[in-house]
Design a protein around this motif. Structure first.
Motif, mmCIF file in Angstrom:
data_model
loop_
_atom_site.group_PDB
_atom_site.id
_atom_site.type_symbol
_atom_site.label_atom_id
_atom_site.label_comp_id
_atom_site.label_asym_id
_atom_site.label_seq_id
_atom_site.Cartn_x
_atom_site.Cartn_y
_atom_site.Cartn_z
ATOM 1 N N THR A 376 18.922 2.316 0.694
ATOM 2 C CA THR A 376 18.807 0.954 0.179
ATOM 3 C C THR A 376 19.371 0.911 -1.245
ATOM 4 N N PRO A 377 20.316 0.017 -1.532
ATOM 5 C CA PRO A 377 20.888 -0.047 -2.895
ATOM 6 C C PRO A 377 19.786 -0.220 -3.945
ATOM 7 N N GLU A 378 19.971 0.442 -5.077
ATOM 8 C CA GLU A 378 18.910 0.507 -6.095
ATOM 9 C C GLU A 378 18.379 -0.866 -6.520
ATOM 10 N N ILE A 379 19.269 -1.780 -6.892
ATOM 11 C CA ILE A 379 18.818 -3.082 -7.402
ATOM 12 C C ILE A 379 18.109 -3.872 -6.297
ATOM 13 N N PHE A 380 18.686 -3.842 -5.093
ATOM 14 C CA PHE A 380 18.085 -4.567 -3.973
ATOM 15 C C PHE A 380 16.716 -3.973 -3.633
ATOM 16 N N ARG A 381 16.637 -2.650 -3.694
ATOM 17 C CA ARG A 381 15.353 -1.974 -3.422
ATOM 18 C C ARG A 381 14.287 -2.420 -4.421
ATOM 19 N N ALA A 382 14.668 -2.463 -5.688
ATOM 20 C CA ALA A 382 13.718 -2.889 -6.718
ATOM 21 C C ALA A 382 13.272 -4.329 -6.474
ATOM 22 N N PHE A 383 14.223 -5.178 -6.094
ATOM 23 C CA PHE A 383 13.889 -6.590 -5.836
ATOM 24 C C PHE A 383 12.894 -6.702 -4.682
ATOM 25 N N LEU A 384 13.134 -5.936 -3.611
ATOM 26 C CA LEU A 384 12.215 -5.981 -2.466
ATOM 27 C C LEU A 384 10.816 -5.514 -2.862
ATOM 28 N N MET A 390 10.357 -5.989 -11.166
ATOM 29 C CA MET A 390 10.549 -4.612 -10.730
ATOM 30 C C MET A 390 11.958 -4.116 -11.026
ATOM 31 N N ILE A 391 12.938 -5.053 -11.027
ATOM 32 C CA ILE A 391 14.297 -4.649 -11.407
ATOM 33 C C ILE A 391 14.295 -4.145 -12.851
ATOM 34 N N ILE A 392 13.590 -4.865 -13.720
ATOM 35 C CA ILE A 392 13.493 -4.421 -15.124
ATOM 36 C C ILE A 392 12.765 -3.084 -15.205
ATOM 37 N N MET A 393 11.701 -2.945 -14.393
ATOM 38 C CA MET A 393 10.933 -1.683 -14.393
ATOM 39 C C MET A 393 11.821 -0.526 -13.977
#
Length: 428
Positions: A376-384, A390-393
């Motif tokens: 899962t792409p990093e940014i998309f994973r964080a968003f999910l 969570m993207i900022i985290m």
């Protein structure tokens, strides 16, 4: 490192690999890990139905009510998440029957029967009304695991006993023959679990589910949902990687058994619009170790060493999708004493920081949606996992990991660059 120390380290590695190899090859551990992985599609369907049903937008909720689509989401959620333990029984029984090389379908139906025999049913005026979903959702998962493994094992023992099977002539169709071979074993499994259920009615808890919940599940979950338990598990997984053992795969059985019910509980709370009860869940542990592979790639690209620089460029795309194997074996990290500290501490620090950020309310606890780390792409994973916060985290996690790894990659770069210069001078 001296030759003596290298020999000691290699001996220790061999012992760890041997022990972990035995653990991973254990039929019951393999059945739990493989079986639980196989129900991931069911979990995804239920999770997304819950999320789509729960979006707190008035116009959207009106639309769901007026069109009846809300009822559809509700039904999907019920037949997936509220019957999760039934799927666990099927999946684990199938997986173990495959390991034991017995008729998988017959083993599965005997396990489901055994599970229902020990599960309280809703009965009114002596008539069966329905299943009590209290015991078929996440609350019944430990009993589901125990019953599926033991019932399948018992079925296998009876199935392989020639005195307990009815064999028909070869001229009889196969499906008829299978039925008769499994008949007595299934009778015996039914008798055993009927007796087990009867015995539990004499306990203060009246049934095996409430007994397990009170005596095992609640204490175990109390231990498992703590930060120290999560940190130990994360450290241990990376410690195994140092010896060339896939840490996540090795700890999968523990993660699924103890921590996945927390994800389900959070998802149910999310769907109901109540406070999410757990911070440490399986999704939290597997996803909050931070974008480590991305940190390796960024640092390697900036190295002077051609080996590390090339590794960073080649591994960047896989790293963006959470795949770290090119660095684990290309750097290499296995048995490399230079990287032992950042390897074992990077993910551990990231999990600790994320836990405290969640604890003080900067980010929300995991909502229970299962998110695959690898692929899962990093940014998309964080968003999910938690939207823009969570993207900022994850960006903060990346900065932490870059800081943790920087001096050690620098040290390795210096060493490899010197080696490359020496080889270049010899060849000139």
């Amino acid at each position: 490192m001296s030759v003596l120390n290298k020999d000691k380290l290699r001996n220790f590695q061999n012992k760890v690999q041997k022990w972990m190899g035995k653990f991973q090859r254990n039929k019951y551990v393999s059945a739990v890990a493989g079986g639980m992985m196989s129900i991931l599609p069911i979990l995804m369907v239920g999770s997304f139905a819950d999320v789509l049903f729960s979006l707190n937008i008035e116009a959207y909720q009106n639309f769901l009510t007026q069109t009846g689509i809300g009822d559809v989401f509700n039904i999907i959620s019920t037949v997936t998440m509220d019957l999760l333990s039934v799927y666990v029984v099927l999946a684990l029984s199938n997986s173990l029957a495959s390991e034991l090389k017995v008729d998988r379908f017959m083993a599965m139906i005997s396990s489901v029967m055994a599970f229902f025999l020990v599960t309280p049913l809703i009965i009114e005026d002596g008539s069966f009304i329905g299943l009590d979903l209290t015991y078929t959702g996440s609350g019944g998962m430990i009993v589901a695991m125990l019953v599926s493994l033991t019932a399948t094992r018992l079925f296998s023992i009876f199935y392989n006993n020639k005195h307990l099977t009815i064999k028909l002539p070869d001229s009889v169709p196969e499906f008829v023959s299978r039925t008769f071979i499994s008949m007595l074993p299934i009778f015996l499994v039914a008798g055993i679990y009927a007796v087990v259920n009867l015995l539990f009615t004499f306990t203060p808890y009246d049934n095996i589910h409430d007994t397990i919940i009170e005596l095992i599940q609640i204490p175990l979950q109390g231990l498992g949902s703590s930060l120290p338990a999560a940190l130990i598990l994360v450290f241990f997984a990376e410690f195994l990687w140092f010896f060339g053992i896939h840490g996540t795969m090795a700890t999968n059985a523990i993660l699924f058994s103890i921590f996945y019910p927390f994800d389900v509980a959070n998802l149910q709370a999310f769907s109901a619009g109540t406070a999410l009860p757990y911070i440490v869940t399986m999704t939290f542990i597997t996803n909050q170790k931070g974008p480590r592979a991305l940190a390796y790639a960024i640092l390697c690209i900036r190295c002077k060493s051609e080996q590390l620089k090339t590794l960073g460029k080649v591994g960047f795309i896989p790293a963006f999708f959470g795949i770290s194997e090119p660095f684990k074996f290309g750097m290499p990290m296995v048995l490399n004493p230079i990287v032992f500290i950042p390897l074992t501490m990077g993910g551990t620090i990231s999990v600790a920081v994320t836990y405290f950020a969640t604890y003080i309310g900067l980010i929300a606890p995991p909502n229970g949606i299962p998110v695959q780390t690898a692929g899962t792409p990093e940014i998309f994973r964080a968003f999910l996992l938690g939207g823009w916060r969570m993207i900022i985290m994850h960006i903060i996690q990346l900065i932490i990991l870059l800081a943790v790894w920087y001096p050690f990659i620098k040290m390795m770069d210096k060493q490899k660059y010197s080696e490359e210069l020496e080889i270049a001078n010899q060849n000139s």
